[in-house]
Design a protein around this motif. Structure first.
Motif, PDB file in Angstrom:
ATOM      1  N   MET A   1       0.825  -1.212   0.000  1.00 37.34           N
ATOM      2  CA  MET A   1       0.000   0.000   0.000  1.00 37.34           C
ATOM      3  C   MET A   1       0.858   1.261   0.000  1.00 37.34           C
ATOM      4  N   LEU A   2       1.978   1.218   0.706  1.00 40.34           N
ATOM      5  CA  LEU A   2       2.846   2.396   0.755  1.00 40.34           C
ATOM      6  C   LEU A   2       3.509   2.677  -0.591  1.00 40.34           C
TER       7      LEU A   2
ATOM      8  N   ARG B   1     -12.153   4.994  -3.093  1.00 38.73           N
ATOM      9  CA  ARG B   1     -10.709   5.041  -3.323  1.00 38.73           C
ATOM     10  C   ARG B   1     -10.088   3.674  -3.070  1.00 38.73           C
ATOM     11  N   PHE B   2     -10.551   3.004  -2.027  1.00 33.66           N
ATOM     12  CA  PHE B   2     -10.016   1.670  -1.722  1.00 33.66           C
ATOM     13  C   PHE B   2     -10.353   0.684  -2.829  1.00 33.66           C
ATOM     14  N   ARG B   3     -11.607   0.742  -3.303  1.00 31.91           N
ATOM     15  CA  ARG B   3     -12.047  -0.208  -4.327  1.00 31.91           C
ATOM     16  C   ARG B   3     -11.473   0.106  -5.696  1.00 31.91           C
ATOM     17  N   GLY B   4     -11.332   1.387  -6.019  1.00 28.44           N
ATOM     18  CA  GLY B   4     -10.914   1.764  -7.368  1.00 28.44           C
ATOM     19  C   GLY B   4      -9.430   2.017  -7.532  1.00 28.44           C
ATOM     20  N   ILE B   5      -8.719   2.294  -6.416  1.00 27.29           N
ATOM     21  CA  ILE B   5      -7.288   2.604  -6.513  1.00 27.29           C
ATOM     22  C   ILE B   5      -6.449   1.571  -5.770  1.00 27.29           C
ATOM     23  N   THR B   6      -6.743   1.391  -4.480  1.00 24.67           N
ATOM     24  CA  THR B   6      -5.894   0.532  -3.642  1.00 24.67           C
ATOM     25  C   THR B   6      -5.934  -0.928  -4.091  1.00 24.67           C
ATOM     26  N   LEU B   7      -7.124  -1.486  -4.228  1.00 26.10           N
ATOM     27  CA  LEU B   7      -7.224  -2.910  -4.577  1.00 26.10           C
ATOM     28  C   LEU B   7      -6.605  -3.234  -5.941  1.00 26.10           C
ATOM     29  N   PRO B   8      -6.915  -2.470  -7.014  1.00 32.65           N
ATOM     30  CA  PRO B   8      -6.281  -2.808  -8.305  1.00 32.65           C
ATOM     31  C   PRO B   8      -4.763  -2.698  -8.272  1.00 32.65           C
TER      32      PRO B   8
ATOM     33  N   LEU C   1      -2.917  -3.043  -5.742  1.00 37.02           N
ATOM     34  CA  LEU C   1      -2.384  -3.975  -4.749  1.00 37.02           C
ATOM     35  C   LEU C   1      -2.530  -5.421  -5.217  1.00 37.02           C
ATOM     36  N   SER C   2      -2.988  -5.623  -6.457  1.00 44.28           N
ATOM     37  CA  SER C   2      -3.330  -6.971  -6.923  1.00 44.28           C
ATOM     38  C   SER C   2      -2.134  -7.921  -6.903  1.00 44.28           C
ATOM     39  N   HIS C   3      -0.948  -7.433  -7.295  1.00 47.29           N
ATOM     40  CA  HIS C   3       0.228  -8.311  -7.300  1.00 47.29           C
ATOM     41  C   HIS C   3       0.619  -8.705  -5.877  1.00 47.29           C
ATOM     42  N   THR C   4       0.546  -7.769  -4.948  1.00 47.35           N
ATOM     43  CA  THR C   4       0.847  -8.086  -3.554  1.00 47.35           C
ATOM     44  C   THR C   4      -0.185  -9.051  -2.989  1.00 47.35           C
TER      45      THR C   4
END
Length: 260
Positions: free
Chosen positions: A179-180, A200-207, A209-212
């Motif tokens: 996330m950082l 923001r979490f659904r549209g930015i963070t999750l996509p 963060l997909s590899h992690t």
């Protein structure tokens, strides 16, 4: 085209790695296929008679086989359902912490570095139905005692909960690092456009963060399907085979009953 020095440098790097994998990964796998079709004689392996698929017939005829597979799958599902959401929520909280983030991560990571055997023995004492401190605390506040590890209905969820507590810090550190690495400018731009925190979490963070998340899922799956030490020390498969994993079945067949 590789020049000659580059070629030999590549060879000196790759060959030792391939040799390592051959002796410690590929060769044992090949030998395992041979063990599967012979009646292995530990004192004289060369004279082990060929039995074809008889070992598999005995395996599927073992009443504990399906029990162990079911419990292992249940353990894996509980681990995913419990570990991923909790670690994601904690990571989101840590990302928004400006001071003391490393300290909090260190506290969460502490159980990871402690011996699993020591933690399992500690929880087994704390959850003892007669002298365990957990039940004493519940009784002191007027709540009924809990069976914890002594009931077939609660033993598996309790053991999974201990496993989640033990490994939570590891996944929190990985997810927090992921996330950082997401550019803060994306969140700032979305905030300016009126996007709320969930969007923001659904549209930015999750996509992003997909590899992690994929890495975490793979590590979780490997750990869940390899579970042995925790349940062996906590319950040894009991009560009533409620926590009997297929790794316990492997251990019992091979190293207790000497049926390799």
């Amino acid at each position: 085209i590789l020049r000659r020095p580059q070629f030999w440098f590549g060879v000196t790097i790759i060959v030792p790695t391939l040799l390592w994998y051959w002796f410690f990964a590929y060769q044992p796998i090949i030998l395992a296929f041979r063990l599967a079709v012979v009646k292995y004689q530990m004192l004289d392996p060369a004279s082990s008679p060929f039995v074809g698929l008889d070992n598999f017939r005995q395996l599927f005829a073992n009443p504990l086989f399906l029990v162990s597979v079911r419990n292992t799958i249940t353990w894996a599902v509980f681990s995913f359902v419990g570990m991923l959401p909790i670690s994601l929520v904690i990571s989101l909280c840590l990302v928004n912490v400006r001071r003391g983030r490393n300290f909090y991560q260190g506290l969460l990571f502490l159980p990871v570095v402690i011996s699993l055997v020591a933690i399992a023995l500690l929880f087994r004492m704390l959850m003892d139905p007669e002298i365990g401190q957990f039940n004493r605390i519940l009784e002191s506040i007027g709540l009924p005692a809990f069976d914890w590890l002594s009931s077939s209905d609660t033993a598996l969820p309790t053991a999974v909960g201990i496993s989640i507590w033990k490994g939570l810090g590891f996944y929190v550190v990985i997810l927090t690092a992921g996330m950082l690495n997401i550019p803060q400018e994306l969140h700032d731009a979305a905030t300016v456009d009126g996007v709320n925190a969930w969007q923001r979490f659904r549209g930015i963070t999750l996509p992003l963060l997909s590899h992690t998340l994929a890495l975490v899922v793979v590590i979780l799956a490997i750990g869940a399907l390899q579970e042995f030490t925790g349940v062996f020390v906590l319950t040894n498969g009991g009560p009533g085979n409620a926590t009997y994993m297929y790794n316990l079945l492997i251990y019992q067949e091979a190293f207790q009953d000497i049926r390799f």
